[in-house]
Design a protein around this motif. Sequence first.
Motif, PDB file in Angstrom:
ATOM      1  N   LEU A 281       8.308 -71.221  23.752  1.00 12.18           N
ATOM      2  CA  LEU A 281       8.300 -70.842  25.128  1.00 12.18           C
ATOM      3  C   LEU A 281       7.284 -71.742  25.891  1.00 12.18           C
ATOM      4  O   LEU A 281       6.494 -72.542  25.552  1.00 12.18           O
ATOM      5  CB  LEU A 281       7.527 -69.293  25.205  1.00 12.18           C
ATOM      6  CG  LEU A 281       8.160 -68.125  24.460  1.00 12.18           C
ATOM      7  CD1 LEU A 281       7.184 -66.991  24.608  1.00 12.18           C
ATOM      8  CD2 LEU A 281       9.412 -68.053  25.474  1.00 12.18           C
ATOM      9  N   PRO A 282       7.797 -71.617  27.298  1.00 18.00           N
ATOM     10  CA  PRO A 282       7.064 -72.862  28.097  1.00 18.00           C
ATOM     11  C   PRO A 282       5.679 -72.420  28.215  1.00 18.00           C
ATOM     12  O   PRO A 282       5.281 -71.457  27.898  1.00 18.00           O
ATOM     13  CB  PRO A 282       7.946 -72.638  29.285  1.00 18.00           C
ATOM     14  CG  PRO A 282       8.514 -71.240  29.466  1.00 18.00           C
ATOM     15  CD  PRO A 282       8.716 -70.932  27.946  1.00 18.00           C
ATOM     16  N   ALA A 283       5.063 -73.220  28.858  1.00 12.08           N
ATOM     17  CA  ALA A 283       3.481 -73.144  29.244  1.00 12.08           C
ATOM     18  C   ALA A 283       3.269 -72.005  30.072  1.00 12.08           C
ATOM     19  O   ALA A 283       4.072 -71.515  30.986  1.00 12.08           O
ATOM     20  CB  ALA A 283       2.919 -74.468  30.013  1.00 12.08           C
ATOM     21  N   VAL A 287       0.585 -66.704  25.110  1.00  9.85           N
ATOM     22  CA  VAL A 287       0.186 -65.387  24.485  1.00  9.85           C
ATOM     23  C   VAL A 287       1.334 -64.736  23.671  1.00  9.85           C
ATOM     24  O   VAL A 287       0.786 -63.945  22.851  1.00  9.85           O
ATOM     25  CB  VAL A 287      -0.632 -64.444  25.634  1.00  9.85           C
ATOM     26  CG1 VAL A 287       0.305 -63.998  26.362  1.00  9.85           C
ATOM     27  CG2 VAL A 287      -1.591 -63.294  24.760  1.00  9.85           C
ATOM     28  N   ALA A 288       2.367 -64.731  24.085  1.00 11.88           N
ATOM     29  CA  ALA A 288       3.573 -64.141  23.445  1.00 11.88           C
ATOM     30  C   ALA A 288       3.527 -64.540  21.827  1.00 11.88           C
ATOM     31  O   ALA A 288       3.568 -63.601  20.853  1.00 11.88           O
ATOM     32  CB  ALA A 288       4.766 -64.619  23.837  1.00 11.88           C
ATOM     33  N   VAL A 289       3.002 -65.675  21.407  1.00 14.09           N
ATOM     34  CA  VAL A 289       2.887 -66.112  20.004  1.00 14.09           C
ATOM     35  C   VAL A 289       1.821 -65.068  19.268  1.00 14.09           C
ATOM     36  O   VAL A 289       2.172 -64.441  18.122  1.00 14.09           O
ATOM     37  CB  VAL A 289       2.203 -67.504  19.753  1.00 14.09           C
ATOM     38  CG1 VAL A 289       2.277 -67.639  18.380  1.00 14.09           C
ATOM     39  CG2 VAL A 289       3.211 -68.331  20.442  1.00 14.09           C
ATOM     40  N   MET A 290       0.669 -64.722  19.954  1.00 13.27           N
ATOM     41  CA  MET A 290      -0.157 -63.884  19.172  1.00 13.27           C
ATOM     42  C   MET A 290       0.304 -62.333  19.191  1.00 13.27           C
ATOM     43  O   MET A 290      -0.042 -61.839  18.399  1.00 13.27           O
ATOM     44  CB  MET A 290      -1.552 -63.800  20.029  1.00 13.27           C
ATOM     45  CG  MET A 290      -2.651 -63.057  19.599  1.00 13.27           C
ATOM     46  SD  MET A 290      -2.414 -61.307  20.029  1.00 13.27           S
ATOM     47  CE  MET A 290      -2.442 -61.345  21.798  1.00 13.27           C
ATOM     48  N   VAL A 291       0.923 -62.008  20.237  1.00 15.03           N
ATOM     49  CA  VAL A 291       1.660 -60.823  20.103  1.00 15.03           C
ATOM     50  C   VAL A 291       2.669 -60.622  18.944  1.00 15.03           C
ATOM     51  O   VAL A 291       2.549 -59.709  18.413  1.00 15.03           O
ATOM     52  CB  VAL A 291       2.317 -60.577  21.611  1.00 15.03           C
ATOM     53  CG1 VAL A 291       3.157 -59.026  21.396  1.00 15.03           C
ATOM     54  CG2 VAL A 291       1.511 -60.423  22.693  1.00 15.03           C
TER      55      VAL A 291
END
Length: 320
Positions: A281-283, A287-291
């Motif tokens: 995902l772009p900058a 936080v989506a990774v942690m989700v």
Amino acid sequence: MRDRLEQYQGVCYLTVIFAGLMAGAYLPGIAERLAPWLWPLLGVLLYVTFTQLPLTRLRARLVSPRFLVAAVLGNFVIIPLIVWGLVQTLPDNPGLRLGVMMVLLLPCTDWFISFTHLGRGDAALAVAFTPLSLLLQIVLLPAYLVTFLGHEALVGLFRRELLLAFGGLILLPLTAALITGIWVRRAPRRNALIARLGDLPIPLLALVLFVVAAGQVNEVAGSLGLLVWLLPVFVAFLVAAVLLSWLMAWGFRLSVVQGRVLAFSFGSRNSFVVLPLALALPAGLEVAVMVVVFQSLVELFGMLIFLWLVPNRLFPDKAE
């Protein structure tokens, strides 16, 4: 041996998950060393699972319209609406909401088959449903991404990862299992090999759980403040999934083993496929990774509960 493993599988899984969490937290570099093993282990796990299934009768499994309607309606209409409702309880953080939508919208197409097998569901039916599930995910992705997320540019990325996962984690192990079955049928004495392979799904799943827990614990530990919001959402999703499976199995008059397939299909999500998408995902959306990582850990514990709850309480054998 298999009976003993099945009797204590919950304790086994819980032990290896905690061992993985401790290893990931206190052994520097272990996450990076274990990461390349995750998909090969998943592939071997699914190969072993497929060798225990009546693959030659998969075509007959497809003529179960009531199950197919229930599975499609639940996974691709009702659950997306549930997810949309759950997301409304989260803070107005684009990365947070995107991550939750990404990981909860798509049903699992790989290890839910192994969980169905271990949870005494109709794993052959789960295998038969997987291609249709994948096709619907690819077709409906544009609608989901635009309607719920407003991210039309991610459609191509999602489709590529879904196809790679299907080829590597479904088609290759399934082909290998079919070849093994043909080889075994040519000499009855080789049936002993299939029996020995039947002892492996639980130990292999334990290894997968260890690798996932060890590899992802540090990602979650760095965002503890957001977990207060995410944990209720992911727990509520699992509760909604298990209740929905019971209601739909009752409403569509499904058999016990078909109801178990619904429960594991509704409860397990495509986190292993979605994680590479989150990393790309772009900058501003990191936080989506942690989700996605946190959801996979919550799902691990949820599936342990499902392995006991689904065959023993939700869809017990005596209900037949």
